[in-house]
Design a protein around this motif. Structure first.
Motif, PDB file in Angstrom:
ATOM      1  N   PRO A  96      61.799  45.149  27.546  1.00 41.87           N
ATOM      2  CA  PRO A  96      61.756  46.616  27.573  1.00 41.87           C
ATOM      3  C   PRO A  96      60.364  47.180  27.838  1.00 41.87           C
ATOM      4  N   TYR A  97      59.335  46.352  27.680  1.00 41.64           N
ATOM      5  CA  TYR A  97      57.957  46.809  27.857  1.00 41.64           C
ATOM      6  C   TYR A  97      57.375  46.410  29.219  1.00 41.64           C
ATOM      7  N   MET A  98      58.155  45.721  30.032  1.00 46.80           N
ATOM      8  CA  MET A  98      57.608  45.138  31.266  1.00 46.80           C
ATOM      9  C   MET A  98      58.022  45.879  32.531  1.00 46.80           C
ATOM     10  N   GLY A  99      58.655  47.030  32.405  1.00 50.32           N
ATOM     11  CA  GLY A  99      58.999  47.819  33.586  1.00 50.32           C
ATOM     12  C   GLY A  99      59.927  47.105  34.552  1.00 50.32           C
ATOM     13  N   GLY A 100      60.839  46.305  34.037  1.00 54.90           N
ATOM     14  CA  GLY A 100      61.801  45.606  34.883  1.00 54.90           C
ATOM     15  C   GLY A 100      61.354  44.223  35.314  1.00 54.90           C
ATOM     16  N   LEU A 101      60.119  43.847  35.051  1.00 57.61           N
ATOM     17  CA  LEU A 101      59.618  42.521  35.432  1.00 57.61           C
ATOM     18  C   LEU A 101      60.125  41.491  34.432  1.00 57.61           C
ATOM     19  N   GLU A 102      60.851  40.501  34.916  1.00 59.79           N
ATOM     20  CA  GLU A 102      61.425  39.498  34.041  1.00 59.79           C
ATOM     21  C   GLU A 102      60.828  38.114  34.232  1.00 59.79           C
ATOM     22  N   ALA A 111      34.906  36.357  34.760  1.00 55.65           N
ATOM     23  CA  ALA A 111      34.460  36.764  33.429  1.00 55.65           C
ATOM     24  C   ALA A 111      33.180  36.044  33.044  1.00 55.65           C
ATOM     25  N   ALA A 112      33.085  34.760  33.396  1.00 56.49           N
ATOM     26  CA  ALA A 112      31.881  33.994  33.075  1.00 56.49           C
ATOM     27  C   ALA A 112      30.674  34.511  33.847  1.00 56.49           C
ATOM     28  N   ARG A 113      30.890  34.915  35.119  1.00 59.66           N
ATOM     29  CA  ARG A 113      29.774  35.469  35.893  1.00 59.66           C
ATOM     30  C   ARG A 113      29.301  36.787  35.293  1.00 59.66           C
ATOM     31  N   GLN A 114      30.224  37.560  34.771  1.00 61.74           N
ATOM     32  CA  GLN A 114      29.869  38.869  34.234  1.00 61.74           C
ATOM     33  C   GLN A 114      29.316  38.787  32.807  1.00 61.74           C
ATOM     34  N   SER A 115      29.906  37.911  31.981  1.00 61.69           N
ATOM     35  CA  SER A 115      29.608  37.956  30.554  1.00 61.69           C
ATOM     36  C   SER A 115      29.239  36.612  29.939  1.00 61.69           C
ATOM     37  N   GLY A 116      29.470  35.520  30.637  1.00 60.17           N
ATOM     38  CA  GLY A 116      29.202  34.206  30.084  1.00 60.17           C
ATOM     39  C   GLY A 116      30.471  33.538  29.595  1.00 60.17           C
ATOM     40  N   ALA A 117      30.294  32.461  28.842  1.00 65.09           N
ATOM     41  CA  ALA A 117      31.434  31.690  28.348  1.00 65.09           C
ATOM     42  C   ALA A 117      32.186  32.462  27.262  1.00 65.09           C
ATOM     43  N   ARG A 118      33.440  32.060  27.052  1.00 68.15           N
ATOM     44  CA  ARG A 118      34.334  32.612  26.030  1.00 68.15           C
ATOM     45  C   ARG A 118      34.725  34.072  26.304  1.00 68.15           C
ATOM     46  N   PHE A 119      34.911  34.393  27.567  1.00 65.04           N
ATOM     47  CA  PHE A 119      35.458  35.681  27.978  1.00 65.04           C
ATOM     48  C   PHE A 119      36.503  35.424  29.060  1.00 65.04           C
ATOM     49  N   VAL A 120      37.417  36.380  29.233  1.00 64.13           N
ATOM     50  CA  VAL A 120      38.440  36.252  30.271  1.00 64.13           C
ATOM     51  C   VAL A 120      38.755  37.630  30.826  1.00 64.13           C
ATOM     52  N   ILE A 121      39.155  37.653  32.091  1.00 61.60           N
ATOM     53  CA  ILE A 121      39.682  38.861  32.722  1.00 61.60           C
ATOM     54  C   ILE A 121      41.156  38.616  33.024  1.00 61.60           C
ATOM     55  N   LEU A 122      42.007  39.547  32.626  1.00 63.04           N
ATOM     56  CA  LEU A 122      43.433  39.464  32.918  1.00 63.04           C
ATOM     57  C   LEU A 122      43.780  40.536  33.936  1.00 63.04           C
ATOM     58  N   LYS A 123      44.554  40.156  34.953  1.00 64.48           N
ATOM     59  CA  LYS A 123      44.906  41.084  36.029  1.00 64.48           C
ATOM     60  C   LYS A 123      46.412  41.047  36.277  1.00 64.48           C
ATOM     61  N   GLY A 124      46.923  42.161  36.755  1.00 66.59           N
ATOM     62  CA  GLY A 124      48.309  42.213  37.207  1.00 66.59           C
ATOM     63  C   GLY A 124      49.318  41.950  36.112  1.00 66.59           C
ATOM     64  N   PRO A 125      50.374  41.204  36.431  1.00 65.67           N
ATOM     65  CA  PRO A 125      51.475  40.993  35.482  1.00 65.67           C
ATOM     66  C   PRO A 125      51.053  40.365  34.156  1.00 65.67           C
ATOM     67  N   VAL A 126      50.069  39.447  34.173  1.00 67.72           N
ATOM     68  CA  VAL A 126      49.673  38.804  32.927  1.00 67.72           C
ATOM     69  C   VAL A 126      48.945  39.800  32.023  1.00 67.72           C
ATOM     70  N   ALA A 127      48.237  40.762  32.630  1.00 72.47           N
ATOM     71  CA  ALA A 127      47.620  41.824  31.839  1.00 72.47           C
ATOM     72  C   ALA A 127      48.700  42.714  31.220  1.00 72.47           C
ATOM     73  N   ARG A 128      49.738  42.984  31.992  1.00 76.20           N
ATOM     74  CA  ARG A 128      50.829  43.796  31.463  1.00 76.20           C
ATOM     75  C   ARG A 128      51.561  43.053  30.350  1.00 76.20           C
ATOM     76  N   LEU A 129      51.696  41.751  30.489  1.00 70.28           N
ATOM     77  CA  LEU A 129      52.353  40.956  29.458  1.00 70.28           C
ATOM     78  C   LEU A 129      51.571  41.021  28.152  1.00 70.28           C
ATOM     79  N   GLU A 130      50.243  40.966  28.234  1.00 71.60           N
ATOM     80  CA  GLU A 130      49.446  41.080  27.018  1.00 71.60           C
ATOM     81  C   GLU A 130      49.628  42.456  26.379  1.00 71.60           C
ATOM     82  N   ARG A 131      49.628  43.509  27.198  1.00 68.54           N
ATOM     83  CA  ARG A 131      49.835  44.857  26.677  1.00 68.54           C
ATOM     84  C   ARG A 131      51.226  44.980  26.051  1.00 68.54           C
ATOM     85  N   ALA A 132      52.212  44.366  26.670  1.00 67.53           N
ATOM     86  CA  ALA A 132      53.571  44.401  26.136  1.00 67.53           C
ATOM     87  C   ALA A 132      53.636  43.742  24.763  1.00 67.53           C
ATOM     88  N   LEU A 133      52.914  42.646  24.610  1.00 63.40           N
ATOM     89  CA  LEU A 133      52.892  41.969  23.319  1.00 63.40           C
ATOM     90  C   LEU A 133      52.353  42.883  22.222  1.00 63.40           C
TER      91      LEU A 133
END
Length: 424
Positions: free
Chosen positions: A412-418, A153-175
């Protein structure tokens, strides 16, 4: 924005509010400008009446065959005087409006006094912080193995940005989905999908402009990126005259939010606590003036319920006069416990702004008795800041092996991932 008529009738109360915020009294200066404006307008009215009278006389004199030149000259002179007065009046009016737009809201009497956050007052606490067998880690140490990528994220946009991938991205969407479902099905909010780009007027209406322009991102075409959906949701009432029976209106939205963090140099430089781009579920209420105090309690409880369902310990504080926002009359901050950081951090700020925004955006309602119109009261709050809630889940549900257990409310929002496991 303040009503100059209210200041005229309550000059001492206005100045007392300024003083409580650590500012110099302003009532005398504002009222002196208003006196100049009113005197100028009164003179304009006199000249207008005389011009109309003389103009009618010109026609009458001419019809009777008389010499109307003196009247014609008088009308021309009056027009010149009126043009000068109108210019003066416009300048005074603009000065007064700019000064009024720059004055913060008056704190309610039940707001504690104090210069900074050390004078905030805790009003309740919920949940017990979990005891860990080993020292808990902070989210920026837990997250990278789960798909939280600050380096790319820092290479693409600089400081104070983040990229979320995989399960942690799904967890944010679930929230986000969990929060929206809770607020719409149980708390009575209407879900809204709003633009992320706005013109000047909506930002002026919510008091982000002109005072806080440096905290915003401006883009080409005269647009601004929204700092929060408070801007777009509150402005749903802009320019409207609502029936009293239609109140209250309660809106929620999940949006990207953008803040320059101009005053945050050196603060929270690691992790997701203070970002230029972040996600938030916003709660906005448009209510009858007699109901705004109780609506603040209701809104705060709605935001607190999210944390209770997630099993995240928190405390709620009333901000003192020196820590509350520019537009607020009273603000409740909800602070979630972060075991890795070993402290409570703000995750929601719920504010009653009274009629302050309504006057700026001309949002009114018609009482049931049908006598005139009055400004509505508006309230806003985070229900919650999604990124900070993700941080809280990672830190409170972390395990010794680097995994993170999914809270029951999110399953219920995580598709079975616990369980979120490192490098999976």
């Amino acid at each position: 924005m303040h009503d100059i008529r209210w200041i005229r009738d309550n000059a001492d109360a206005f100045d007392r509010g300024q003083t409580r915020r650590g500012l110099a009294p302003m009532a005398d200066h504002l009222l002196a400008l208003d006196d100049r404006r009113r005197a100028s307008q009164a003179r304009l009215n006199v000249l207008q009446a005389r011009r109309n009278e003389a103009s009618k006389s010109i026609g009458k004199v001419k019809k009777e065959g008389g010499d109307a030149q003196a009247l014609i000259d008088e009308v021309a002179a009056i027009k010149t005087q009126m043009a000068d007065l109108e210019a003066e009046n416009a300048a005074v009016d603009a000065e007064l409006r700019d000064l009024l737009a720059g004055q913060p809201n008056t704190p309610r009497d039940d707001v504690p006094d104090g210069p900074d956050e050390t004078h905030n007052v805790e009003i309740r606490r919920w949940g017990e912080p979990r005891a860990f067998d080993v020292s808990p880690r902070e989210h920026f140490d837990i997250g990278p193995a789960l798909g939280m990528d600050f380096e790319t994220a820092a290479r693409q946009s600089g400081a104070r940005f983040v990229i979320l991938k995989g399960p942690v991205a799904r967890l944010e969407r679930a929230l986000a989905q969990f929060m929206l479902d809770l607020h719409t099905t149980e708390h009575g909010y209407t879900e809204v999908n709003t633009p992320a780009l706005v013109r000047d007027e909506p930002l002026f209406g919510t008091a982000n402009l002109p005072k806080f322009a440096e905290d915003l991102f401006r883009v080409e075409g005269g647009y601004w990126l929204i700092p929060t959906a408070e801007v777009t949701l509150t402005n749903l009432a802009a320019g409207q005259i609502l029936d009293e029976a239609a109140l209250p209106l309660r809106f929620t939205a999940f949006t990207q939010c953008f803040r320059s963090e101009a005053g945050a140099a050196g603060k929270d430089t690691r992790g997701m606590i203070r970002m230029h781009q972040f996600e938030k579920v916003e709660l906005v209420s448009i209510v009858h003036p007699d109901r705004s105090a109780e609506e603040l309690e209701r809104k705060t409880a709605c935001a607190e319920e999210v944390l209770k369902r997630l099993g995240l310990p928190f405390r709620t504080v009333v901000l003192c006069t020196g820590d509350m926002g520019f537009a607020s009359q009273r603000t409740h901050d909800i602070e979630v416990w972060l075991p890795g950081a070993g402290r409570y951090r703000e995750i929601s700020s719920c504010s009653n702004v009274g009629a302050f925004q309504a006057r700026r955006m001309d949002a009114r309602f018609r009482p049931t008795d049908g006598k005139g119109t009055l400004p509505v009261h508006s309230l806003n709050g985070s229900g919650l800041a999604v990124g900070r809630t993700l941080v809280a889940v990672l830190e409170n549900y972390q395990q010794a092996d680097g995994s993170v257990t999914v809270p029951d409310a999110l399953k219920p929002y995580m598709g079975g991932l616990e369980v979120l496991r490192p490098d999976v």
